[in-house]
Design a protein around this motif. Structure first.
Motif, PDB file in Angstrom:
ATOM      1  N   VAL A  78      -3.587   6.732 -10.491  1.00  0.00           N
ATOM      2  CA  VAL A  78      -2.634   7.473 -11.316  1.00  0.00           C
ATOM      3  C   VAL A  78      -2.191   8.729 -10.561  1.00  0.00           C
ATOM      4  N   VAL A  79      -0.901   8.841 -10.348  1.00  0.00           N
ATOM      5  CA  VAL A  79      -0.325  10.017  -9.705  1.00  0.00           C
ATOM      6  C   VAL A  79       0.072  11.039 -10.761  1.00  0.00           C
ATOM      7  N   GLU A  80       0.659  10.540 -11.831  1.00  0.00           N
ATOM      8  CA  GLU A  80       1.107  11.412 -12.922  1.00  0.00           C
ATOM      9  C   GLU A  80       1.125  10.607 -14.208  1.00  0.00           C
ATOM     10  N   LEU A  81       0.633  11.192 -15.291  1.00  0.00           N
ATOM     11  CA  LEU A  81       0.674  10.556 -16.600  1.00  0.00           C
ATOM     12  C   LEU A  81       1.070  11.642 -17.597  1.00  0.00           C
ATOM     13  N   VAL A  82       2.288  11.543 -18.098  1.00  0.00           N
ATOM     14  CA  VAL A  82       2.864  12.610 -18.910  1.00  0.00           C
ATOM     15  C   VAL A  82       3.146  12.103 -20.323  1.00  0.00           C
ATOM     16  N   PHE A 136      -5.771   6.846 -22.239  1.00  0.00           N
ATOM     17  CA  PHE A 136      -7.018   6.349 -21.646  1.00  0.00           C
ATOM     18  C   PHE A 136      -6.932   4.848 -21.349  1.00  0.00           C
ATOM     19  N   ALA A 137      -6.213   4.116 -22.191  1.00  0.00           N
ATOM     20  CA  ALA A 137      -5.988   2.702 -21.908  1.00  0.00           C
ATOM     21  C   ALA A 137      -5.142   2.532 -20.650  1.00  0.00           C
ATOM     22  N   LEU A 138      -4.114   3.353 -20.506  1.00  0.00           N
ATOM     23  CA  LEU A 138      -3.248   3.262 -19.326  1.00  0.00           C
ATOM     24  C   LEU A 138      -4.024   3.595 -18.056  1.00  0.00           C
ATOM     25  N   ARG A 139      -4.851   4.611 -18.136  1.00  0.00           N
ATOM     26  CA  ARG A 139      -5.668   4.972 -16.961  1.00  0.00           C
ATOM     27  C   ARG A 139      -6.634   3.841 -16.615  1.00  0.00           C
ATOM     28  N   ARG A 140      -7.197   3.211 -17.630  1.00  0.00           N
ATOM     29  CA  ARG A 140      -8.135   2.110 -17.387  1.00  0.00           C
ATOM     30  C   ARG A 140      -7.420   0.921 -16.748  1.00  0.00           C
ATOM     31  N   PHE A 141      -6.223   0.598 -17.228  1.00  0.00           N
ATOM     32  CA  PHE A 141      -5.446  -0.478 -16.610  1.00  0.00           C
ATOM     33  C   PHE A 141      -5.251  -0.216 -15.120  1.00  0.00           C
ATOM     34  N   CYS A 142      -4.914   1.014 -14.797  1.00  0.00           N
ATOM     35  CA  CYS A 142      -4.668   1.358 -13.395  1.00  0.00           C
ATOM     36  C   CYS A 142      -5.950   1.242 -12.582  1.00  0.00           C
ATOM     37  N   PRO A 191       0.845  -1.202   0.000  1.00  0.00           N
ATOM     38  CA  PRO A 191       0.000   0.000   0.000  1.00  0.00           C
ATOM     39  C   PRO A 191       0.878   1.250   0.000  1.00  0.00           C
ATOM     40  N   GLY A 192       0.579   2.156  -0.889  1.00  0.00           N
ATOM     41  CA  GLY A 192       1.402   3.348  -1.041  1.00  0.00           C
ATOM     42  C   GLY A 192       2.590   3.157  -1.957  1.00  0.00           C
ATOM     43  N   GLY A 193       2.845   1.915  -2.409  1.00  0.00           N
ATOM     44  CA  GLY A 193       3.939   1.643  -3.330  1.00  0.00           C
ATOM     45  C   GLY A 193       3.643   2.217  -4.709  1.00  0.00           C
ATOM     46  N   LYS A 194       4.693   2.412  -5.501  1.00  0.00           N
ATOM     47  CA  LYS A 194       4.551   3.086  -6.784  1.00  0.00           C
ATOM     48  C   LYS A 194       4.962   2.204  -7.958  1.00  0.00           C
ATOM     49  N   LEU A 195       4.213   2.328  -9.027  1.00  0.00           N
ATOM     50  CA  LEU A 195       4.580   1.789 -10.329  1.00  0.00           C
ATOM     51  C   LEU A 195       5.087   2.946 -11.185  1.00  0.00           C
ATOM     52  N   ILE A 196       6.261   2.782 -11.781  1.00  0.00           N
ATOM     53  CA  ILE A 196       6.790   3.739 -12.748  1.00  0.00           C
ATOM     54  C   ILE A 196       6.819   3.022 -14.091  1.00  0.00           C
ATOM     55  N   LEU A 197       6.037   3.488 -15.038  1.00  0.00           N
ATOM     56  CA  LEU A 197       5.815   2.782 -16.295  1.00  0.00           C
ATOM     57  C   LEU A 197       6.061   3.721 -17.470  1.00  0.00           C
ATOM     58  N   GLY A 198       6.730   3.218 -18.483  1.00  0.00           N
ATOM     59  CA  GLY A 198       6.904   3.976 -19.714  1.00  0.00           C
ATOM     60  C   GLY A 198       6.555   3.124 -20.911  1.00  0.00           C
ATOM     61  N   VAL A 199       5.833   3.709 -21.873  1.00  0.00           N
ATOM     62  CA  VAL A 199       5.483   2.994 -23.106  1.00  0.00           C
ATOM     63  C   VAL A 199       5.602   3.944 -24.293  1.00  0.00           C
ATOM     64  N   PRO A 200       5.988   3.412 -25.449  1.00  0.00           N
ATOM     65  CA  PRO A 200       5.949   4.236 -26.667  1.00  0.00           C
ATOM     66  C   PRO A 200       4.522   4.300 -27.202  1.00  0.00           C
ATOM     67  N   VAL A 243       4.897   8.436 -19.940  1.00  0.00           N
ATOM     68  CA  VAL A 243       5.489   7.961 -18.702  1.00  0.00           C
ATOM     69  C   VAL A 243       4.432   8.147 -17.611  1.00  0.00           C
ATOM     70  N   LEU A 244       4.154   7.051 -16.906  1.00  0.00           N
ATOM     71  CA  LEU A 244       3.090   7.030 -15.896  1.00  0.00           C
ATOM     72  C   LEU A 244       3.666   6.656 -14.550  1.00  0.00           C
ATOM     73  N   SER A 245       3.186   7.337 -13.521  1.00  0.00           N
ATOM     74  CA  SER A 245       3.470   6.943 -12.132  1.00  0.00           C
ATOM     75  C   SER A 245       2.125   6.693 -11.451  1.00  0.00           C
ATOM     76  N   ALA A 246       1.980   5.538 -10.806  1.00  0.00           N
ATOM     77  CA  ALA A 246       0.726   5.171 -10.165  1.00  0.00           C
ATOM     78  C   ALA A 246       1.006   4.592  -8.790  1.00  0.00           C
ATOM     79  N   GLU A 247       0.040   4.743  -7.884  1.00  0.00           N
ATOM     80  CA  GLU A 247       0.210   4.340  -6.500  1.00  0.00           C
ATOM     81  C   GLU A 247      -0.765   3.244  -6.128  1.00  0.00           C
ATOM     82  N   LYS A 248      -0.290   2.249  -5.357  1.00  0.00           N
ATOM     83  CA  LYS A 248      -1.166   1.192  -4.846  1.00  0.00           C
ATOM     84  C   LYS A 248      -2.059   1.789  -3.770  1.00  0.00           C
ATOM     85  N   MET A 249      -3.363   1.627  -3.931  1.00  0.00           N
ATOM     86  CA  MET A 249      -4.316   2.202  -2.989  1.00  0.00           C
ATOM     87  C   MET A 249      -4.512   1.265  -1.795  1.00  0.00           C
TER      88      MET A 249
END
Length: 265
Positions: A195-199, A182-188, A155-164, A259-265
């Protein structure tokens, strides 16, 4: 330390230094550090001339995300030759490096070879950070992997993900998808990550310049070699104010990638 000992850390049964396996052999590959930060290697054995432009761009985004979110026990998934190790090594307490058996990389740094399309061999709530860069497009069932990542994060851990996104086929035949924001947000959302940040990185001018760079690979070798100064020109153009403004206006609709950063809820 043997791979089985290092993996025991992931189950909480042992402690160890966070040093990379065979760290004495490790050298920068895809990314190198210079005075201005992380950038693409100029060694064509690590980054082809036609990929330098986009790799320079993504390097800055990866460095920013890692600096902001990497901590604690980190799992580097699909790690290859661990090109980002130097970026996160001073931020984490431990790191585990895994990759799959069909990777083209001969890798002395792996703690274990793991099929990323199957359940991960780690206990739940084990890691503080998961790093997944330029990997998800190679996973045939991405939702399964996202759920596994959510499971092993604390809980509170982070995923740092990058995709082309607007990018050519690579590591064929294991290149399956390109994902929108929108696909990345749906996965999360479906896997229990916030999602903390999606750039988006790059915009229309970067996409066009990357396509021009890649096109040189399809020209006869003498002609392609004569046009290689275009790669230097691309870097110079990217510093012009009008270029930057067009990039900023178009990066949401015509991105090179995300590049996406997401947090475990």
């Amino acid at each position: 330390m043997e791979p089985t000992d290092r993996l025991a850390v992931a189950t909480g049964t042992k402690t160890r230094s966070h040093l990379l396996r065979n760290i004495d052999c490790w050298r920068p590959t895809k990314f190198v550090r210079v005075d201005l930060g992380l950038r693409a290697s100029r060694n064509p054995a690590h980054v082809s001339i036609s990929s330098r432009f986009i790799t320079d761009i993504v390097a800055a985004y990866y460095e920013s995300a890692i600096r902001a979110h990497a901590r604690g026990r980190l799992l580097d998934m699909g790690c290859g030759h661990v090109p980002l190790y130097d970026t996160y090594s001073d931020l984490v307490s431990e790191n585990i490096c895994i990759d799959w058996e069909n990777t083209p990389h001969d890798n002395p740094y792996l703690d274990q070879m793991i099929d990323l399309t199957r359940a991960l061999p780690f206990e739940s709530a084990t890691f503080d950070t998961v790093l997944l860069t330029d990997v998800l497009e190679h996973i045939p069932e991405p939702m399964n992997l996202m759920c596994e990542i959510a499971r092993i994060l604390r809980p509170g851990g982070k995923l740092i993900l990058g995709v082309p996104f607007l990018y050519w086929l690579h590591e064929v035949p294991h290149d399956y998808y390109r994902y929108t924001e929108f696909a990345l947000r749906r996965f999360c959302q479906l896997s229990g990550l916030r999602v903390v940040e999606l750039v988006p990185y790059g915009g229309l001018p970067e996409v066009l310049l990357d396509l021009i760079s890649k096109s040189l690979n399809f020209l006869p070798r003498p002609l392609g070699a004569s046009l290689r100064p275009l790669h230097t020109l691309a870097s110079l153009l990217s510093k012009i104010n009008a270029f930057r403004k067009l990039s900023e206006r178009t990066k949401s609709s015509v991105p090179l990638g995300y590049v996406l950063s997401a947090e475990k809820m």
